[in-house]
Design a protein around this motif. Sequence first.
Motif, PDB file in Angstrom:
ATOM      1  N   ALA A  12       0.823  -1.212   0.000  1.00  0.00           N
ATOM      2  CA  ALA A  12       0.000   0.000   0.000  1.00  0.00           C
ATOM      3  C   ALA A  12       0.855   1.261   0.000  1.00  0.00           C
ATOM      4  N   GLY A  13       2.122   1.158   0.392  1.00  0.00           N
ATOM      5  CA  GLY A  13       3.004   2.319   0.403  1.00  0.00           C
ATOM      6  C   GLY A  13       3.453   2.741  -0.979  1.00  0.00           C
ATOM      7  N   ASP A  14       3.211   1.916  -1.982  1.00  0.00           N
ATOM      8  CA  ASP A  14       3.541   2.246  -3.367  1.00  0.00           C
ATOM      9  C   ASP A  14       2.231   2.231  -4.154  1.00  0.00           C
ATOM     10  N   PRO A  15       1.585   3.390  -4.333  1.00  0.00           N
ATOM     11  CA  PRO A  15       0.257   3.434  -4.965  1.00  0.00           C
ATOM     12  C   PRO A  15       0.211   2.790  -6.346  1.00  0.00           C
ATOM     13  N   ASP A  16       1.252   3.023  -7.161  1.00  0.00           N
ATOM     14  CA  ASP A  16       1.246   2.456  -8.504  1.00  0.00           C
ATOM     15  C   ASP A  16       1.357   0.939  -8.456  1.00  0.00           C
ATOM     16  N   LEU A  17       2.250   0.425  -7.628  1.00  0.00           N
ATOM     17  CA  LEU A  17       2.408  -1.019  -7.485  1.00  0.00           C
ATOM     18  C   LEU A  17       1.137  -1.641  -6.916  1.00  0.00           C
ATOM     19  N   MET A  18       0.522  -0.965  -5.959  1.00  0.00           N
ATOM     20  CA  MET A  18      -0.706  -1.471  -5.350  1.00  0.00           C
ATOM     21  C   MET A  18      -1.832  -1.514  -6.387  1.00  0.00           C
ATOM     22  N   ALA A  19      -1.939  -0.473  -7.203  1.00  0.00           N
ATOM     23  CA  ALA A  19      -3.004  -0.434  -8.210  1.00  0.00           C
ATOM     24  C   ALA A  19      -2.849  -1.573  -9.212  1.00  0.00           C
ATOM     25  N   ARG A  20      -1.625  -1.832  -9.630  1.00  0.00           N
ATOM     26  CA  ARG A  20      -1.391  -2.917 -10.580  1.00  0.00           C
ATOM     27  C   ARG A  20      -1.619  -4.273  -9.927  1.00  0.00           C
ATOM     28  N   ALA A  21      -1.277  -4.379  -8.653  1.00  0.00           N
ATOM     29  CA  ALA A  21      -1.519  -5.634  -7.929  1.00  0.00           C
ATOM     30  C   ALA A  21      -3.015  -5.889  -7.786  1.00  0.00           C
ATOM     31  N   VAL A  22      -3.785  -4.845  -7.510  1.00  0.00           N
ATOM     32  CA  VAL A  22      -5.235  -4.988  -7.384  1.00  0.00           C
ATOM     33  C   VAL A  22      -5.832  -5.451  -8.715  1.00  0.00           C
ATOM     34  N   ALA A  23      -5.376  -4.854  -9.822  1.00  0.00           N
ATOM     35  CA  ALA A  23      -5.882  -5.241 -11.136  1.00  0.00           C
ATOM     36  C   ALA A  23      -5.554  -6.703 -11.443  1.00  0.00           C
ATOM     37  N   GLY A  24      -4.323  -7.109 -11.157  1.00  0.00           N
ATOM     38  CA  GLY A  24      -3.950  -8.502 -11.369  1.00  0.00           C
ATOM     39  C   GLY A  24      -4.697  -9.440 -10.437  1.00  0.00           C
ATOM     40  N   GLY A  25      -4.928  -8.977  -9.204  1.00  0.00           N
ATOM     41  CA  GLY A  25      -5.656  -9.796  -8.240  1.00  0.00           C
ATOM     42  C   GLY A  25      -7.099 -10.022  -8.640  1.00  0.00           C
ATOM     43  N   ARG A  26      -7.699  -9.010  -9.245  1.00  0.00           N
ATOM     44  CA  ARG A  26      -9.078  -9.177  -9.707  1.00  0.00           C
ATOM     45  C   ARG A  26      -9.160 -10.273 -10.769  1.00  0.00           C
ATOM     46  N   ALA A  27      -8.207 -10.272 -11.696  1.00  0.00           N
ATOM     47  CA  ALA A  27      -8.189 -11.311 -12.727  1.00  0.00           C
ATOM     48  C   ALA A  27      -8.014 -12.689 -12.102  1.00  0.00           C
ATOM     49  N   ALA A  28      -7.104 -12.802 -11.131  1.00  0.00           N
ATOM     50  CA  ALA A  28      -6.880 -14.082 -10.462  1.00  0.00           C
ATOM     51  C   ALA A  28      -8.101 -14.507  -9.648  1.00  0.00           C
ATOM     52  N   PHE A  29      -8.798 -13.524  -9.060  1.00  0.00           N
ATOM     53  CA  PHE A  29      -9.998 -13.805  -8.276  1.00  0.00           C
ATOM     54  C   PHE A  29     -11.084 -14.403  -9.167  1.00  0.00           C
ATOM     55  N   LEU A  30     -11.251 -13.854 -10.359  1.00  0.00           N
ATOM     56  CA  LEU A  30     -12.283 -14.339 -11.273  1.00  0.00           C
ATOM     57  C   LEU A  30     -12.006 -15.762 -11.736  1.00  0.00           C
ATOM     58  N   VAL A  31     -10.752 -16.176 -11.693  1.00  0.00           N
ATOM     59  CA  VAL A  31     -10.402 -17.532 -12.107  1.00  0.00           C
ATOM     60  C   VAL A  31     -10.518 -18.514 -10.941  1.00  0.00           C
ATOM     61  N   ASN A  32     -10.111 -18.105  -9.742  1.00  0.00           N
ATOM     62  CA  ASN A  32      -9.944 -19.048  -8.634  1.00  0.00           C
ATOM     63  C   ASN A  32     -10.959 -18.937  -7.510  1.00  0.00           C
ATOM     64  N   CYS A  33     -11.643 -17.808  -7.368  1.00  0.00           N
ATOM     65  CA  CYS A  33     -12.413 -17.564  -6.144  1.00  0.00           C
ATOM     66  C   CYS A  33     -13.912 -17.360  -6.338  1.00  0.00           C
ATOM     67  N   VAL A  34     -14.333 -17.047  -7.556  1.00  0.00           N
ATOM     68  CA  VAL A  34     -15.742 -16.710  -7.760  1.00  0.00           C
ATOM     69  C   VAL A  34     -16.665 -17.898  -7.518  1.00  0.00           C
ATOM     70  N   GLN A  35     -16.130 -19.114  -7.599  1.00  0.00           N
ATOM     71  CA  GLN A  35     -16.975 -20.291  -7.426  1.00  0.00           C
ATOM     72  C   GLN A  35     -17.637 -20.300  -6.055  1.00  0.00           C
ATOM     73  N   CYS A  36     -16.963 -19.760  -5.054  1.00  0.00           N
ATOM     74  CA  CYS A  36     -17.517 -19.715  -3.698  1.00  0.00           C
ATOM     75  C   CYS A  36     -17.973 -18.311  -3.317  1.00  0.00           C
ATOM     76  N   HIS A  37     -17.120 -17.319  -3.568  1.00  0.00           N
ATOM     77  CA  HIS A  37     -17.410 -15.963  -3.104  1.00  0.00           C
ATOM     78  C   HIS A  37     -18.236 -15.142  -4.090  1.00  0.00           C
ATOM     79  N   GLY A  38     -18.435 -15.636  -5.305  1.00  0.00           N
ATOM     80  CA  GLY A  38     -19.207 -14.901  -6.291  1.00  0.00           C
ATOM     81  C   GLY A  38     -18.362 -13.870  -7.022  1.00  0.00           C
ATOM     82  N   SER A  39     -18.842 -13.457  -8.198  1.00  0.00           N
ATOM     83  CA  SER A  39     -18.072 -12.514  -9.010  1.00  0.00           C
ATOM     84  C   SER A  39     -17.901 -11.173  -8.327  1.00  0.00           C
TER      85      SER A  39
END
Length: 312
Positions: A100-127
């Motif tokens: 969180a101390g690096d806003p640009d790195l955090m923003a890119r991590a969040v974007a990548g995490g969303r893609a990974a979430f849609l592949v691995n986590c939506v089955q239980c937690h929903g989109s």
Amino acid sequence: MANKRVDQPTGTETVGHEWDGIEELDTPLPRWWLWTFYASIVFAIGYVIAFPAWPMIHTATSGVLGWSSRGELAKDMAEADEGRSEFRAQLAITPVEKLAGDPDLMARAVAGGRAAFLVNCVQCHGSGAAGSAAGGAKGYPNLNDDDWLWGGDMTAIHTTLEHGIRYPGDDETRFSAMPAFAGMFDDAQMDGLVSQVLSFSGKGKANPVGAQIYADNCASCHGPAGQGDRNFGAPNLSDAIWIYGSSREEIARQIQQPRMGVMPGWSDRLDEGTIKMLTAYVHSLGGGEELIAQPETDTPVDAQVEETDVPE
């Protein structure tokens, strides 16, 4: 040929065909069209020579230029990977609690995490990551709220994602268990205990009988006011957030025969960078907490993603 003649009004020779007095004119093609047609033939021959064109049994002609759509895709993918390599390298050396101390790195991590979430986590937690709160099957936590069983800071969420909750085969998985109280209380006592549990969130009136039963059996984990205890993974009963339902019948069932979910640990399935990105995404959904320094203790307090509040 003998039937050919020149049509006087147009000055064009006929082709010699006649149908009920109707004749076909042998009108020459426009010169520009002919040159375009000839150029197309030359282009087609050049294309067949230069590029893949003729299909074979297992492959196709490669063309003298050696170009292929698959090769072009591979090149584009390599360029994209090269562009991400700097991000991946920076992500690898940055502790998860420092993202969180690096806003640009955090923003890119969040974007990548969303893609990974849609592949691995939506089955239980929903989109939308709302879990059971979105109207799906009960037992799946809502990751958008600020209710966390073991804590909601970046380090806590990361630990949950790595080791899971009650995940068999991982010695570091987070584990908590609530005893079943079936058969221990009669109907009046159970009704009083349910009323007492509901009173913590303002959804019911305190009950003297239930208060005593709660103090004797439940307060050691959930606290005297039902505020829970993250050191033991004991849910907070005072915030009116329930994973298995908030009706009297559902709460009574959870007390008598508690249901406890399982979340897989992802350390054996995903690389560390992807887990960090998932951590950043889950933390960004709305309930993420600031990292709070914990006093040294023999009981590990690194958290997991919420199991949410169920009466335990």
